[in-house]
Design a protein around this motif. Structure first.
Motif, PDB file in Angstrom:
ATOM      1  N   ALA A  83       0.830  -1.204   0.000  1.00  0.00           N
ATOM      2  CA  ALA A  83       0.000   0.000   0.000  1.00  0.00           C
ATOM      3  C   ALA A  83       0.866   1.256   0.000  1.00  0.00           C
ATOM      4  N   ALA A  84       1.937   1.234   0.795  1.00  0.00           N
ATOM      5  CA  ALA A  84       2.777   2.416   0.920  1.00  0.00           C
ATOM      6  C   ALA A  84       3.489   2.750  -0.383  1.00  0.00           C
ATOM      7  N   THR A  85       3.848   1.757  -1.162  1.00  0.00           N
ATOM      8  CA  THR A  85       4.565   2.007  -2.407  1.00  0.00           C
ATOM      9  C   THR A  85       3.630   2.190  -3.586  1.00  0.00           C
ATOM     10  N   GLY A  86       2.330   2.116  -3.352  1.00  0.00           N
ATOM     11  CA  GLY A  86       1.365   2.323  -4.422  1.00  0.00           C
ATOM     12  C   GLY A  86       1.098   1.077  -5.247  1.00  0.00           C
ATOM     13  N   GLN A  87       1.687  -0.065  -4.874  1.00  0.00           N
ATOM     14  CA  GLN A  87       1.445  -1.288  -5.644  1.00  0.00           C
ATOM     15  C   GLN A  87       0.047  -1.837  -5.387  1.00  0.00           C
ATOM     16  N   ALA A  88      -0.474  -1.587  -4.202  1.00  0.00           N
ATOM     17  CA  ALA A  88      -1.828  -2.033  -3.890  1.00  0.00           C
ATOM     18  C   ALA A  88      -2.764  -0.840  -3.945  1.00  0.00           C
ATOM     19  N   ASP A  89      -3.797  -0.942  -4.775  1.00  0.00           N
ATOM     20  CA  ASP A  89      -4.746   0.153  -4.909  1.00  0.00           C
ATOM     21  C   ASP A  89      -5.749   0.173  -3.758  1.00  0.00           C
ATOM     22  N   ALA A  90      -5.987  -0.977  -3.132  1.00  0.00           N
ATOM     23  CA  ALA A  90      -6.931  -1.047  -2.016  1.00  0.00           C
ATOM     24  C   ALA A  90      -6.697  -2.347  -1.261  1.00  0.00           C
ATOM     25  N   ILE A  91      -7.268  -2.442  -0.063  1.00  0.00           N
ATOM     26  CA  ILE A  91      -7.129  -3.628   0.773  1.00  0.00           C
ATOM     27  C   ILE A  91      -8.518  -4.169   1.083  1.00  0.00           C
ATOM     28  N   LEU A  92      -8.753  -5.433   0.747  1.00  0.00           N
ATOM     29  CA  LEU A  92     -10.016  -6.107   1.031  1.00  0.00           C
ATOM     30  C   LEU A  92      -9.751  -7.115   2.146  1.00  0.00           C
ATOM     31  N   LEU A  93     -10.496  -6.982   3.234  1.00  0.00           N
ATOM     32  CA  LEU A  93     -10.232  -7.764   4.441  1.00  0.00           C
ATOM     33  C   LEU A  93     -11.405  -8.672   4.770  1.00  0.00           C
ATOM     34  N   VAL A 117      -9.095  -4.044  14.141  1.00  0.00           N
ATOM     35  CA  VAL A 117      -8.940  -2.808  14.914  1.00  0.00           C
ATOM     36  C   VAL A 117      -7.483  -2.354  14.885  1.00  0.00           C
ATOM     37  N   GLU A 118      -6.575  -3.292  15.013  1.00  0.00           N
ATOM     38  CA  GLU A 118      -5.161  -2.945  15.056  1.00  0.00           C
ATOM     39  C   GLU A 118      -4.687  -2.370  13.719  1.00  0.00           C
ATOM     40  N   LEU A 119      -5.254  -2.851  12.616  1.00  0.00           N
ATOM     41  CA  LEU A 119      -4.904  -2.298  11.311  1.00  0.00           C
ATOM     42  C   LEU A 119      -5.265  -0.817  11.217  1.00  0.00           C
ATOM     43  N   ARG A 120      -6.315  -0.413  11.913  1.00  0.00           N
ATOM     44  CA  ARG A 120      -6.704   1.012  11.881  1.00  0.00           C
ATOM     45  C   ARG A 120      -5.603   1.888  12.452  1.00  0.00           C
ATOM     46  N   PHE A 121      -4.936   1.406  13.491  1.00  0.00           N
ATOM     47  CA  PHE A 121      -3.853   2.171  14.086  1.00  0.00           C
ATOM     48  C   PHE A 121      -2.606   2.136  13.201  1.00  0.00           C
ATOM     49  N   ILE A 122      -2.309   0.973  12.622  1.00  0.00           N
ATOM     50  CA  ILE A 122      -1.122   0.831  11.786  1.00  0.00           C
ATOM     51  C   ILE A 122      -1.197   1.746  10.572  1.00  0.00           C
ATOM     52  N   PHE A 123      -2.366   1.821   9.925  1.00  0.00           N
ATOM     53  CA  PHE A 123      -2.529   2.588   8.695  1.00  0.00           C
ATOM     54  C   PHE A 123      -3.130   3.978   8.925  1.00  0.00           C
ATOM     55  N   ASP A 124      -3.403   4.354  10.182  1.00  0.00           N
ATOM     56  CA  ASP A 124      -4.031   5.638  10.505  1.00  0.00           C
ATOM     57  C   ASP A 124      -5.363   5.791   9.766  1.00  0.00           C
ATOM     58  N   LEU A 125      -6.215   4.801   9.928  1.00  0.00           N
ATOM     59  CA  LEU A 125      -7.532   4.796   9.282  1.00  0.00           C
ATOM     60  C   LEU A 125      -8.541   5.408  10.255  1.00  0.00           C
ATOM     61  N   TYR A 126      -8.659   6.711  10.235  1.00  0.00           N
ATOM     62  CA  TYR A 126      -9.407   7.429  11.254  1.00  0.00           C
ATOM     63  C   TYR A 126     -10.915   7.477  11.020  1.00  0.00           C
ATOM     64  N   ALA A 127     -11.366   7.215   9.790  1.00  0.00           N
ATOM     65  CA  ALA A 127     -12.795   7.313   9.480  1.00  0.00           C
ATOM     66  C   ALA A 127     -13.389   5.926   9.239  1.00  0.00           C
ATOM     67  N   ASP A 177      -6.078   9.017   5.100  1.00  0.00           N
ATOM     68  CA  ASP A 177      -5.713   9.952   4.040  1.00  0.00           C
ATOM     69  C   ASP A 177      -5.089   9.240   2.849  1.00  0.00           C
ATOM     70  N   THR A 178      -4.426   8.099   3.093  1.00  0.00           N
ATOM     71  CA  THR A 178      -3.708   7.395   2.027  1.00  0.00           C
ATOM     72  C   THR A 178      -4.255   5.999   1.778  1.00  0.00           C
ATOM     73  N   HIS A 179      -4.552   5.279   2.841  1.00  0.00           N
ATOM     74  CA  HIS A 179      -4.966   3.885   2.727  1.00  0.00           C
ATOM     75  C   HIS A 179      -6.437   3.713   3.087  1.00  0.00           C
ATOM     76  N   ALA A 180      -6.994   2.575   2.686  1.00  0.00           N
ATOM     77  CA  ALA A 180      -8.360   2.224   3.076  1.00  0.00           C
ATOM     78  C   ALA A 180      -8.501   0.708   3.084  1.00  0.00           C
ATOM     79  N   VAL A 181      -9.207   0.213   4.094  1.00  0.00           N
ATOM     80  CA  VAL A 181      -9.469  -1.219   4.250  1.00  0.00           C
ATOM     81  C   VAL A 181     -10.975  -1.427   4.204  1.00  0.00           C
ATOM     82  N   PHE A 182     -11.415  -2.423   3.446  1.00  0.00           N
ATOM     83  CA  PHE A 182     -12.843  -2.686   3.262  1.00  0.00           C
ATOM     84  C   PHE A 182     -13.149  -4.090   3.762  1.00  0.00           C
ATOM     85  N   GLN A 183     -14.215  -4.196   4.559  1.00  0.00           N
ATOM     86  CA  GLN A 183     -14.512  -5.467   5.214  1.00  0.00           C
ATOM     87  C   GLN A 183     -15.972  -5.506   5.646  1.00  0.00           C
TER      88      GLN A 183
END
Length: 362
Positions: free
Chosen positions: A67-77, A97-107, A274-280
């Protein structure tokens, strides 16, 4: 920009199968498959936690780097966790829940849309329709105390944390979503839900909401106390559009919202930064029905639709938005055509529901 790569974290129990099935239903998608979030794996490495040096961060390092290098357009969990797998302090291991902290997924985005043909316990829902979104802040609030609570023989303490930076980003995200939904025919209303009549922190946050709302003149705003909001959700859910709230409030009201539209099996979700998003899906792994083909895949399917819609907005890919709407219409068509999941007392399991949606997609 072409959408080519989706990072898939399978999760646990039947979460893996659902995530892979939904991802492979896409067109022109390359899968990066990992089982790092599997609760059984975390049970073997119980020191896992999102704090520095923990093993969970190592186990998702490949996904994070993609995700950080732009190789992954999105994350499906896929659905994660097992109720019986816990940390030594007896709190449940929750990779999502822990992924939210790792990726700063605030919303935390929790839509509640009544699929046509699906049952709702709310009188008049089929005629009036239900279509609103709960936005829960996902990295602060009461959850900021996760793993840090203090207990003694006589008392226990957890600390609520609300920061200006995250609150501003959260309100901007929510107001922007209300603005975007207004262009699609929704009311364009953003309601700030809190307990500002009791806690100073929420009164402080209300002032920030008013400040940020000034930048969105086309969005109507409102305030509601969380207890009154819960009551109104089960009386007139069609009155809501976008609701934004603290983490714990959102955790509770998003499950209530799912119940209004048929249950957790119908409830998709996203955790967005702001940069990443996880969908589940909102639901858990349901280990009691693992391998029996009984699980309702609708929440996972609709989470994939949310992913496409986010990609469309984030990377300016109109075709992705069209695909997201096609998936939602296909779900409507499947349920209107008689699909009745086992969780509703019907005869249809995972394969039948997935097949009906795929058939509707054409």
């Amino acid at each position: 920009m072409s959408i080519q790569q989706i990072s898939v974290i399978g999760g646990g129990a039947w979460g893996t199968a659902l995530a892979q099935t939904c991802a492979r239903a896409g067109r022109d998608v390359t899968l990066w498959e990992f089982d790092a979030a599997n609760a059984e794996h975390l049970a073997e490495h119980r020191e896992s936690r999102f704090l520095p040096g923990v093993r969970l961060e190592d186990s998702v390092a490949v996904t994070r780097d993609l995700a950080a290098t732009g190789q992954a357009d999105a994350i499906l969990l896929g659905a994660c966790g097992l109720p019986s797998v816990r940390y030594p302090d007896n709190t449940e291991i929750m990779p999502q829940v822990e992924l939210r902290f790792i990726f700063d997924l605030y919303a935390g985005v929790r839509p509640a849309r009544l699929v046509r043909g699906a049952p709702s316990p709310i009188v008049g829902a089929a005629e009036r329709g239900i279509d609103f979104v709960v936005i829960r802040e996902s990295t602060e609030g009461m959850f900021a105390s996760m793993g840090k609570g203090i207990t003694t023989e006589d008392e226990a303490r957890e600390t609520l944390v609300i920061t200006r930076k995250t609150t501003q980003r959260l309100f901007d995200f929510s107001l922007r979503l209300a603005e975007r939904r207004k262009k699609r025919g929704r009311p364009g209303l953003c309601t700030c839900v809190d307990k500002a009549n009791v806690f100073k922190a929420f009164a402080w946050a209300r002032d920030i909401f008013a400040e940020r709302a000034m930048n969105f003149p086309n969005v109507k705003t409102d305030y509601m106390y969380v207890d009154a909001c819960a009551a109104q959700m089960v009386r007139r859910p069609w009155d809501f559009d976008v609701m934004v709230m603290e983490n714990m409030f959102g955790d509770i009201l998003s499950d209530l919202a799912a119940g209004i539209v048929g249950g957790l099996g119908m409830a998709p979700s996203a955790d967005v930064g702001d940069t990443h998003a996880v969908f589940q899906p909102c639901h858990g792994t349901a280990p009691d029905i693992m391998g029996q083909g009984k699980a309702n895949p609708t929440a996972m399917i609709l989470s994939a639709a949310m992913m496409l819609d986010w990609l469309a907005d984030k990377h300016d890919v109109p075709a992705a938005a069209d695909a997201a709407q096609r998936i939602e219409r296909a779900a409507d068509e499947a349920y209107s055509g008689g699909i009745n999941p086992m969780e509703f007392g019907g005869p249809h399991g995972t394969a039948a529901i997935t097949g009906a949606v795929m058939k509707a997609l054409g």
